[in-house]
Design an enzyme around this catalytic site. Structure first.
Site, PDB file in Angstrom:
ATOM      1  N   ASP A  94       0.798  -1.217   0.000  1.00  0.00           N
ATOM      2  CA  ASP A  94       0.000   0.000   0.000  1.00  0.00           C
ATOM      3  C   ASP A  94       0.833   1.270   0.000  1.00  0.00           C
ATOM      4  O   ASP A  94       0.291   2.366   0.216  1.00  0.00           O
ATOM      5  CB  ASP A  94      -0.966  -0.006   1.180  1.00  0.00           C
ATOM      6  CG  ASP A  94      -2.179  -0.879   0.913  1.00  0.00           C
ATOM      7  OD1 ASP A  94      -2.671  -0.862  -0.231  1.00  0.00           O
ATOM      8  OD2 ASP A  94      -2.626  -1.573   1.835  1.00  0.00           O
ATOM      9  N   ASP A 151      -6.835  -4.917  -3.974  1.00  0.00           N
ATOM     10  CA  ASP A 151      -6.532  -3.517  -3.665  1.00  0.00           C
ATOM     11  C   ASP A 151      -5.292  -3.032  -4.409  1.00  0.00           C
ATOM     12  O   ASP A 151      -5.184  -1.856  -4.758  1.00  0.00           O
ATOM     13  CB  ASP A 151      -6.287  -3.327  -2.161  1.00  0.00           C
ATOM     14  CG  ASP A 151      -7.293  -4.014  -1.268  1.00  0.00           C
ATOM     15  OD1 ASP A 151      -7.734  -5.128  -1.607  1.00  0.00           O
ATOM     16  OD2 ASP A 151      -7.609  -3.465  -0.191  1.00  0.00           O
TER      17      ASP A 151
END
Length: 370
Positions: A94, A151
């Site tokens: 991320d 994601d």
């Protein structure tokens, strides 16, 4: 006269002028708003994966207003994030969310050279997570060597950006390989996507699917669908890939078919019909993706669906009062983990709502594209 989206953007500017000052006074990166106060991340401090959305929100508001109060707040929290580059151990896939919306935005909007270097540092860390068996590893635990998640399609934008900045094709090539794996292994026949897939870290063979943050194994966590929709759309924007565009359209058709009559978004599209559990973050993310998908394809139905979602959020779930710090309500982080937030304000929901408004108002600086 302002239209409703311009009026909502104006209200967001006014509200975040007040609550950004509160965040600075508290010395934190906001994760969610509760009881009229900002709440920090639930764990990992400033290394928590959502940290980039707050400075990203500040950059969106600065692009709308050129009010340097937003610039100062963006850079205050950007400094906290760049300290995490030295800590390192808390960082994972991320870093795209964390650094493209903070350092990358700073470089794009102001030309700050140190911000560019910090974003390239993050891109190198993300590329270093690439397993040559064909995927970007999500997390760091010894038992997580083969895990990848949908994601990460959003985080690929950092790699495409890095190739544009440096001329080094390796960043984009890693992104392309991961996108191809996600297309093959995450995208289901009906247009929905899996959240987590485990691969053999040596051979790259698919081992199993995990339920992740959705209702159950094999169901459709709505934010995962939104990450896939917007992520493949961004890959198409960054590369011109017809395969990524086709994947985005398949996911979009599935998402649109599951928008509630009131324009809101269930936490999981397969959750029990008698349970009221919403995740409006998913709707805000999907709206951003649908607007861009409409622009890429020229198909009005995507923009129309985006407006259904945004209108639902503005009509039913926008809190403009001074009783709270954020705007978007009824956000849920994970179907089975209320501790991370259920039916509350969560900052990355605010980010995507404001990004969607910026697109409709013509001020979006396109922070995700190279």
């Amino acid at each position: 006269m302002l239209n409703r989206y311009e009026e909502a953007a104006r209200k967001a500017i006014d509200k975040f002028r007040r609550s950004a000052a509160m965040a600075a006074e508290m010395g934190l990166i906001p994760y969610k708003s509760e009881g009229g106060r900002w709440v920090p991340s639930p764990c990992d401090g400033n290394g928590w994966w959502t940290g980039g959305f707050w400075p990203g929100l500040m950059w969106q508001l600065w692009a709308m207003t050129k009010d340097d109060a937003f610039l100062r707040e963006a850079r205050r929290t950007e400094a906290l994030l760049t300290e995490e580059l030295r800590v390192f151990r808390r960082l994972n896939h991320d870093v795209g969310f964390m650094y493209l919306l903070s350092c990358g935005a700073d470089w794009k909007l102001t030309g700050d050279e140190q911000a560019r270097m910090d974003a390239l540092h993050a891109a190198s860390l993300l590329m270093g997570r690439f397993n040559p068996a064909g995927f970007i590893r999500a997390w760091n635990g010894d038992d997580q060597q083969g895990l990848a998640i949908i994601d990460c399609m959003m985080n690929l934008s950092l790699l495409y950006w890095a190739t544009k900045q440096t001329g080094d094709p390796r960043f984009a090539r890693v992104a392309d390989i991961h996108a191809a794996t996600a297309m093959r292994e995450f995208l289901r026949e009906n247009g929905s996507v899996s959240h987590i897939i485990e691969f053999d870290p040596v051979t790259g063979a698919r081992v199993r699917e995990l339920g992740g943050q959705g209702y159950a194994l094999g169901t459709s966590w709505s934010r995962g669908q939104a990450w896939g929709l917007y992520g493949f759309t961004l890959a198409a924007l960054n590369t011109g890939s017809p395969d990524c565009l086709a994947a985005a359209e398949r996911i979009a058709a599935y998402f649109i078919a599951n928008i509630r009559p009131d324009g809101l978004t269930d936490c999981d599209f397969c959750q029990p019909r008698d349970e009221e559990r919403l995740d409006n973050i998913a709707g805000a993310v999907a709206a951003c993706g649908l607007i861009e998908l409409g622009g890429l394809t020229g198909r009005e139905r995507y923009r129309a669906a985006a407006l259904r979602l945004i209108d639902g959020l503005l009509d039913r779930c926008a809190d403009w009062t001074e009783a709270s710090c954020g705007v978007l309500t009824r956000c849920t982080a994970s179907y089975h983990d209320d501790g991370a937030g259920r039916h509350t304000n969560i900052t990355y929901g605010d980010y995507f709502l404001v990004e969607a408004l910026a697109k409709l108002c013509g001020t979006d600086p396109m922070l995700w594209t190279a």
